[in-house]
Write an enzyme that holds these catalytic residues in place. Structure first.
Site, PDB file in Angstrom:
ATOM      1  N   PRO A  78       0.818  -1.211   0.000  1.00  0.00           N
ATOM      2  CA  PRO A  78       0.000   0.000   0.000  1.00  0.00           C
ATOM      3  C   PRO A  78       0.855   1.265   0.000  1.00  0.00           C
ATOM      4  O   PRO A  78       1.867   1.337   0.721  1.00  0.00           O
ATOM      5  CB  PRO A  78      -0.821  -0.122   1.272  1.00  0.00           C
ATOM      6  N   CYS A  79       0.452   2.264  -0.795  1.00  0.00           N
ATOM      7  CA  CYS A  79       1.362   3.362  -1.123  1.00  0.00           C
ATOM      8  C   CYS A  79       1.107   4.717  -0.467  1.00  0.00           C
ATOM      9  O   CYS A  79       1.852   5.662  -0.760  1.00  0.00           O
ATOM     10  CB  CYS A  79       1.371   3.558  -2.634  1.00  0.00           C
ATOM     11  N   PRO A  80       0.105   4.930   0.409  1.00  0.00           N
ATOM     12  CA  PRO A  80      -0.103   6.283   0.939  1.00  0.00           C
ATOM     13  C   PRO A  80       1.133   6.934   1.541  1.00  0.00           C
ATOM     14  O   PRO A  80       1.362   8.132   1.373  1.00  0.00           O
ATOM     15  CB  PRO A  80      -1.190   6.070   1.999  1.00  0.00           C
ATOM     16  N   ALA A  81       1.948   6.154   2.232  1.00  0.00           N
ATOM     17  CA  ALA A  81       3.126   6.730   2.888  1.00  0.00           C
ATOM     18  C   ALA A  81       4.164   7.238   1.894  1.00  0.00           C
ATOM     19  O   ALA A  81       5.036   8.033   2.244  1.00  0.00           O
ATOM     20  CB  ALA A  81       3.766   5.689   3.810  1.00  0.00           C
ATOM     21  N   PHE A  82       4.070   6.786   0.625  1.00  0.00           N
ATOM     22  CA  PHE A  82       5.044   7.176  -0.393  1.00  0.00           C
ATOM     23  C   PHE A  82       4.428   8.068  -1.465  1.00  0.00           C
ATOM     24  O   PHE A  82       5.100   8.443  -2.422  1.00  0.00           O
ATOM     25  CB  PHE A  82       5.632   5.928  -1.052  1.00  0.00           C
TER      26      PHE A  82
END
Length: 358
Positions: A78-82
């Site tokens: 999952p990509c929200p942090a990036f």
């Protein structure tokens, strides 16, 4: 010869799996934490083991014991942090400093360690290579080196490979060190200004034959309170159409004061902009006929087959499709992996058998 076996994690609705299956791979295990996605996976991959639990609880050694050999591991943590949006969410940590960011990436490489596949495909947002996230890329490099893999990474635009959507993704291919280097596939499609015979596939090409009655739910109209403005925006434009910088005599918005997708309208003459996971009544892209896109349309803009099963309500389905890797992009990569490694292995195996017969 049997198909190469892949394990899929952070599978979502199965965009990567769809591409790999088309290229001749077999998904034998897929995992996601969201039950709705797991329900979709079960419909599309009935012979695969579908696991619906937190990635930290998945026992990859058990999977390897069942199948003896795993050819590939694929998945996009999952990509929200990036993502780019995290630059504006100052109350949240970025990259590996985010607890979920570290949990997902570290468990991806736990899967690599326990499965020992011939290759892995690690996918994320193109922001993964941004300087503030350098520690994440360094972690990927260090873990790959520790586990005996050489990596090859790039940021690919899905439109360059025939997907009717400009969607940039970070793709990292890990190959065991004793194997030949991976070579990314050449682009097959180009922006129209390149004057190439193979121009980008447009939204009109993809969904121009689909149409619906323009009766909209009054409780949720495209554009919401700005629905009248949406009708005035030309196809391919967004709220910036109403700014001073664009020559609007009585500006309604300040330059770059909203998200790019605010009142964003598709043009039938260019690919769609990125289909995002969230759906709202003023964030596009909207259809050039001033309405919401339907699930059947965003499936095509993401290059999913029309008969691919998506479960859940409208927003659940939108989220699954918007989160997915375009199957066509995954197929291009899978075909390259298969050509470089597994087809060669099959040829060598046949040659050895012929020699034995002689």
């Amino acid at each position: 010869m049997s198909k190469p076996k892949i394990v899929s994690i952070f599978s979502g609705v199965g965009g990567i799996d769809s591409g790999f299956e088309k290229a001749g791979f077999d998904t034998i295990f897929a995992s996601d934490i969201w039950q709705t996605s797991c329900d979709s996976l079960k419909l599309n991959y009935p012979s695969a083991e579908i696991n619906c639990e937190n990635i930290k609880d998945v026992n990859f050694r058990e999977i390897l014991a069942k199948h003896t050999t795993i050819d590939g591991l694929v998945g996009g943590p999952p990509c929200p942090a990036f993502s780019k949006s995290r630059f504006y969410r100052t109350e949240k940590n970025r990259g590996l400093d985010d607890e979920d960011g570290f949990l997902t990436v570290s468990n991806y490489f736990r899967a690599v360690e326990e499965l020992s596949p011939k290759f892995f495909l690690f996918e994320n947002v193109h922001g993964f290579v941004f300087k503030p996230h350098s520690s994440a890329l360094e972690y990927v490099m260090e873990e790959s080196e520790r586990l005996g893999y050489k990596i090859f990474y790039n940021v690919l635009n899905a439109a360059d490979f025939g997907v009717p959507q400009t969607r940039q993704r970070f793709i990292c291919i890990g190959i065991k060190k004793e194997m030949d280097d991976f070579v990314f596939p050449e682009k097959t499609h180009y922006p129209p200004e390149n004057k190439s015979n193979n121009s980008w596939v447009t939204a009109g090409d993809a969904i121009g034959d689909i149409d619906f009655d323009l009766v909209e739910d009054k409780a949720m109209q495209a554009g919401s309170k700005h629905k009248d403005l949406l009708r005035l925006i030309p196809p391919g434009e967004n709220y910036l159409y109403f700014t001073e910088e664009r020559g609007f005599k009585e500006p309604l918005f300040k330059w770059r004061s909203r998200y790019w997708s605010f009142l964003l309208k598709l043009s039938p003459d260019r690919p769609s902009w990125t289909i995002q996971a969230s759906h709202s009544n003023n964030m596009g892209p909207f259809h050039w006929k001033n309405r919401f896109l339907r699930i059947s349309e965003i499936k095509r803009l993401q290059s999913f087959p029309d008969d691919y099963h998506i479960t859940g309500n409208f927003k659940d389905q939108w989220r699954q499709v918007g989160n997915a890797v375009p199957p066509l992009l995954a197929y291009v990569l899978a075909k390259q992996i298969k050509s470089l490694y597994f087809n060669n292995l099959n040829r060598k195996s046949k040659a050895n058998k012929s020699e034995l017969q002689l």
